[in-house]
Write a protein that holds these residues in place. Structure first.
Motif, mmCIF file in Angstrom:
data_model
loop_
_atom_site.group_PDB
_atom_site.id
_atom_site.type_symbol
_atom_site.label_atom_id
_atom_site.label_comp_id
_atom_site.label_asym_id
_atom_site.label_seq_id
_atom_site.Cartn_x
_atom_site.Cartn_y
_atom_site.Cartn_z
ATOM 1 N N UNK A 95 0.645 -1.195 0.037
ATOM 2 C CA UNK A 95 0.147 0.043 0.060
ATOM 3 C C UNK A 95 0.848 1.198 0.154
ATOM 4 N N UNK A 96 0.343 2.310 -0.600
ATOM 5 C CA UNK A 96 1.018 3.472 -0.756
ATOM 6 C C UNK A 96 -0.175 4.656 0.034
ATOM 7 N N UNK A 97 0.250 4.917 1.135
ATOM 8 C CA UNK A 97 -0.849 5.828 1.916
ATOM 9 C C UNK A 97 -1.301 6.913 1.003
ATOM 10 N N UNK A 98 -0.482 7.729 0.346
ATOM 11 C CA UNK A 98 -0.697 8.467 -0.551
ATOM 12 C C UNK A 98 -1.843 8.217 -1.277
ATOM 13 N N UNK A 99 -1.504 7.127 -2.141
ATOM 14 C CA UNK A 99 -2.528 6.571 -2.938
ATOM 15 C C UNK A 99 -3.893 6.319 -2.154
ATOM 16 N N UNK A 100 -3.731 5.621 -0.930
ATOM 17 C CA UNK A 100 -4.916 5.311 -0.334
ATOM 18 C C UNK A 100 -5.928 6.646 -0.031
ATOM 19 N N UNK A 101 -5.105 7.475 0.109
ATOM 20 C CA UNK A 101 -5.924 8.799 0.874
ATOM 21 C C UNK A 101 -6.515 9.665 -0.680
ATOM 22 N N UNK A 102 -5.876 9.118 -1.719
ATOM 23 C CA UNK A 102 -6.374 10.066 -3.035
ATOM 24 C C UNK A 102 -7.798 9.010 -3.518
ATOM 25 N N UNK A 103 -7.478 7.730 -3.298
ATOM 26 C CA UNK A 103 -8.797 6.734 -3.640
ATOM 27 C C UNK A 103 -9.614 6.909 -2.767
ATOM 28 N N UNK A 104 -9.625 7.218 -1.623
ATOM 29 C CA UNK A 104 -10.784 7.361 -0.648
ATOM 30 C C UNK A 104 -11.294 8.569 -0.776
ATOM 31 N N UNK A 105 -10.690 9.823 -1.297
ATOM 32 C CA UNK A 105 -11.193 11.161 -1.474
ATOM 33 C C UNK A 105 -11.876 10.852 -2.926
ATOM 34 N N UNK A 106 -11.186 10.427 -4.152
ATOM 35 C CA UNK A 106 -12.120 10.056 -5.129
ATOM 36 C C UNK A 106 -13.308 9.392 -4.893
ATOM 37 N N UNK A 107 -13.206 8.195 -4.242
ATOM 38 C CA UNK A 107 -14.631 7.555 -4.206
ATOM 39 C C UNK A 107 -15.545 8.424 -3.539
ATOM 40 N N UNK A 108 -15.273 9.136 -2.288
ATOM 41 C CA UNK A 108 -16.061 10.036 -1.835
ATOM 42 C C UNK A 108 -16.687 10.808 -2.791
ATOM 43 N N UNK A 109 -15.723 11.534 -3.644
ATOM 44 C CA UNK A 109 -16.347 12.499 -4.703
ATOM 45 C C UNK A 109 -17.605 11.877 -5.661
ATOM 46 N N UNK A 110 -17.075 10.586 -5.883
ATOM 47 C CA UNK A 110 -18.240 10.121 -6.737
ATOM 48 C C UNK A 110 -19.657 9.703 -6.004
ATOM 49 N N UNK A 111 -19.231 9.456 -4.705
ATOM 50 C CA UNK A 111 -20.424 9.233 -3.663
ATOM 51 C C UNK A 111 -21.417 10.289 -3.728
ATOM 52 N N UNK A 112 -20.657 11.510 -3.326
ATOM 53 C CA UNK A 112 -21.392 12.895 -3.205
ATOM 54 C C UNK A 112 -22.024 13.117 -4.369
ATOM 55 N N UNK A 113 -21.531 12.819 -5.433
ATOM 56 C CA UNK A 113 -22.157 13.323 -6.925
ATOM 57 C C UNK A 113 -23.317 12.429 -6.936
ATOM 58 N N UNK A 114 -23.384 11.349 -6.603
ATOM 59 C CA UNK A 114 -24.683 10.704 -6.869
ATOM 60 C C UNK A 114 -25.592 11.365 -5.752
ATOM 61 N N UNK A 115 -25.149 11.609 -4.636
ATOM 62 C CA UNK A 115 -26.469 11.681 -3.507
ATOM 63 C C UNK A 115 -26.977 13.140 -4.159
ATOM 64 N N UNK A 116 -25.924 14.169 -4.661
ATOM 65 C CA UNK A 116 -26.606 15.326 -5.237
ATOM 66 C C UNK A 116 -27.360 15.066 -6.294
ATOM 67 N N UNK A 117 -27.018 14.496 -7.124
ATOM 68 C CA UNK A 117 -28.019 14.039 -8.372
ATOM 69 C C UNK A 117 -29.510 13.670 -7.992
#
Length: 648
Positions: A289-311
């Motif tokens: 694991x690369x912790x930097x990647x892990x944090x980016x992936x978490x942020x990216x997944x939340x981005x998609x999640x929030x976009x769905x809720x907003x729609x």
């Protein structure tokens, strides 16, 4: 008469003293064995999990958080400070200090209760590990006798090592190295003298001197330690004045410091059978694991999640069960760089990236088309995108199956490239029919996918896989024909930092580079102008495939760049359909774009373009740059297939 009474009193005192002495000798031999746990000291130790760059992911322990430190790694200043404040005559006594005991007895008599102890460091060790802390005469006697016994069996250095690893330093920290990392985020050799003084002052009253809660008390106690060291001549005036002015920064961290809970759970689940003591053995676990990647992936997944809720914030969609997962691999090695099992671990610890099994839909189509390429088809070969009726029997009932395209239209004869770019269901079904189910299974078997259906539903991705399993499959494209087993753990060390196991990367060649590149080129077109357009990143090659199952129950985007692979899944945890118009291209693809954009901002040195391997040829035809290989030559004539009914 007086002389007679005096003699009897002396005799009685002698007999009483002899009886007490005899009792103590008897008691000593009765309890001597109780020091064995300290002689063969093996306390529960915290296991630590690290990322590929040595960054701590989490501390894992059962009851006591303890980072063990051997005596040879304890700085001399720590020993000096401890001995100065707790037991100045430590190196001179044999377990008990008679002078200190006498002084304490006088004070206790004056106060008519036990107000002061006279415990040596050895006695404190005995008390904190083998006995209760209640001030009773019998316990004090036992403590003294066991201290004497321990001093006979262990050296002073061994006693200090056990003491500094056993005692409680407040805040849930056992052992001085644990406290150093916990309060100051430093190892022992990085501490200032003032920070050392804070730590050695804690065992006397861990709660009262906890610097995260009572900072002033902790500093005052530390200054008393420094003053004692100055009085003994162990530090000079200049050092003393400098150190008492220092105000160390103290951190109020959680004990586990768990920065990637889905990863930590996956590591523990992987290792606990092979290492039953994984939570108390003090292992050091290195992951891919690369912790930097892990944090980016978490942020990216939340981005998609929030976009769905907003729609869907104003419609009747039940968004409470909506969730997702993301897996990021090193495309050239299969190492798991990031794995996010859900949008919020606190709400749900279920790791969807590893443990869920969801229909992959059209995300499986590239493997069918790659099979066609292996059989001599070319991206420009044509297949029929037309309606057909399939008759089959289910028990005693005859049924019809009339599959449709997502767009509910038909294109007639189209190339394999265009069929996959636009994810045409009918074209894929007809291609499977052409290839044959048995041939397709035989060609797919090296991929190791279990439970593939033996009917045409395989064309629609009627296969349940986890996001991690899907990511594994896509390594065969990301690494130009080589299939990698995802690797989570790379090395395991014991508590003495000895390597006890290395996990090798596992790879198997499935396709030639040139044949795999034909599919990479198509998947790149999917992002450029097909169903994966929402994953486009300016100036960077991104290849990928969308996946959307019937009624949008599952939505996928499986992608890779020249260096990194990312797979995203979204769906409802209860397997109900998502809101209308949600597809892999709309729901999941933007997450990949978000992730890759962040990635190249941080790592501009990453490759931007796929490298074309040897054995791939080009020809211009009707203004188009067409590619082919020796195995997959350009077609010489159109394929013509008429509407017909197929029975199977």
């Amino acid at each position: 008469m007086i002389r007679f009474l005096f003699r009897w009193i002396v005799r009685l005192l002698f007999l009483a003293g002899f009886a007490v002495f005899g009792y103590l000798v008897y008691f000593y031999f009765e309890i001597a064995h109780e020091v064995e746990p300290l002689v063969h000291y093996n306390p529960p130790k915290t296991t630590q999990i690290f990322d590929r760059n040595g960054k701590l992911l989490a501390n894992v322990f059962e009851k006591e958080h303890r980072l063990y430190v051997p005596y040879k790694e304890i700085p001399g200043r720590v020993i000096e400070a401890l001995v100065a404040i707790e037991d100045t005559l430590f190196y001179e006594h044999h377990g008990v200090n008679p002078e200190a005991i006498f002084r304490a007895i006088i004070k206790d008599i004056k106060a008519r209760k036990m107000v002061e102890g006279a415990s040596t460091l050895t006695q404190q060790l005995i008390k904190s590990t083998l006995l209760t802390r209640k001030k009773k005469i019998e316990r004090k006697i036992k403590e003294a006798l066991l201290a004497i016994r321990l001093e006979q069996l262990l050296s002073k250095e061994e006693i200090l090592e056990r003491y500094l690893n056993a005692v409680f330093f407040g805040h849930g920290y056992y052992g001085i190295r644990t406290a150093a990392y916990g309060y100051f985020r430093k190892d022992l050799d990085e501490l200032t003298l003032k920070e050392i003084a804070v730590l050695v002052g804690l065992p006397k009253a861990p709660s009262a001197y906890d610097p995260t809660r009572h900072y002033a008390n902790a500093m005052a106690r530390a200054n008393r330690v420094l003053n004692r060291m100055k009085a003994l001549g162990w530090i000079d005036e200049e050092t003393y004045l400098r150190e008492i002015k220092e105000a160390p920064k103290v951190y109020d961290d959680t004990l586990t410091k768990n920065r990637a809970p889905y990863i930590v759970d996956a590591v523990m689940n992987m290792l606990q059978k092979e290492y039953p003591d994984i939570r108390r053995g003090g292992y050091k676990i290195e992951t891919a694991i690369d912790l930097e990647y892990q944090q980016m992936a978490k942020s990216a997944l939340n981005y998609g999640y929030d976009a769905y809720l907003k729609r869907h914030q104003n419609d009747d969609t039940n968004t409470s069960v909506f969730n997702g997962a993301m897996v990021v691999l090193d495309g050239r090695s299969g190492d798991i760089l990031a794995m996010v099992g859900g949008v919020d671990y606190k709400k749900s610890a279920f790791n969807r990236a590893v443990s869920s099994r969801r229909q992959v839909g059209s995300a499986f189509k590239p493997f069918i088309y790659q099979t066609a390429l292996e059989l001599g088809y070319n991206p420009e070969s044509k297949v029929a995108d037309i309606a057909r009726t399939y008759r089959f029997e289910s028990g005693d009932t005859k049924k019809l199956w009339q599959p449709k395209n997502y767009e509910k239209d038909y294109k007639g004869m189209i190339t394999l490239r265009e069929a996959l770019i636009h994810s045409r269901n009918l074209a894929t079904i007809n291609l499977v029919s052409e290839i044959g189910i048995m041939t397709l299974h035989k060609k797919l078997s090296p991929l190791g996918v279990k439970n593939l259906p033996y009917n045409l539903s395989i064309a629609l991705g009627n296969i349940a896989l986890s996001p991690l399993q899907v990511a594994r499959l896509y390594t065969v494209f990301a690494d130009m024909g080589r299939l990698h087993e995802p690797r989570l753990v790379t090395n395991i060390y014991d508590n003495n930092s000895r390597l006890i196991k290395h996990y090798n990367a596992k790879v198997k060649k499935i396709y030639s580079e040139s044949q795999a590149y034909l599919m990479v080129d198509i998947l790149r077109d999917i992002v450029k102008r097909g169903t994966g357009r929402n994953a486009r990143v300016k100036g960077m090659d991104v290849a990928g495939k969308t996946g959307t199952t019937n009624k949008s129950v599952d939505t996928w985007f499986c992608s890779f760049t020249p260096d990194v692979e990312a797979v995203v899944w979204f769906g409802n945890d209860n397997n109900t359909p998502l809101a209308r118009r949600e597809t892999g291209g709309r729901t999941a693809a933007p997450v990949v774009r978000y992730f890759y954009q962040k990635l190249i901002q941080i790592h501009p040195e990453f490759k931007r373009k796929f490298k074309e391997p040897e054995g791939v040829y080009h020809v211009m035809q009707n203004g188009k740059d067409l590619i082919y290989t020796d195995k997959s030559p350009l077609p010489k004539e159109d394929q013509i297939i008429e509407n017909e009914e197929i029975i199977f």
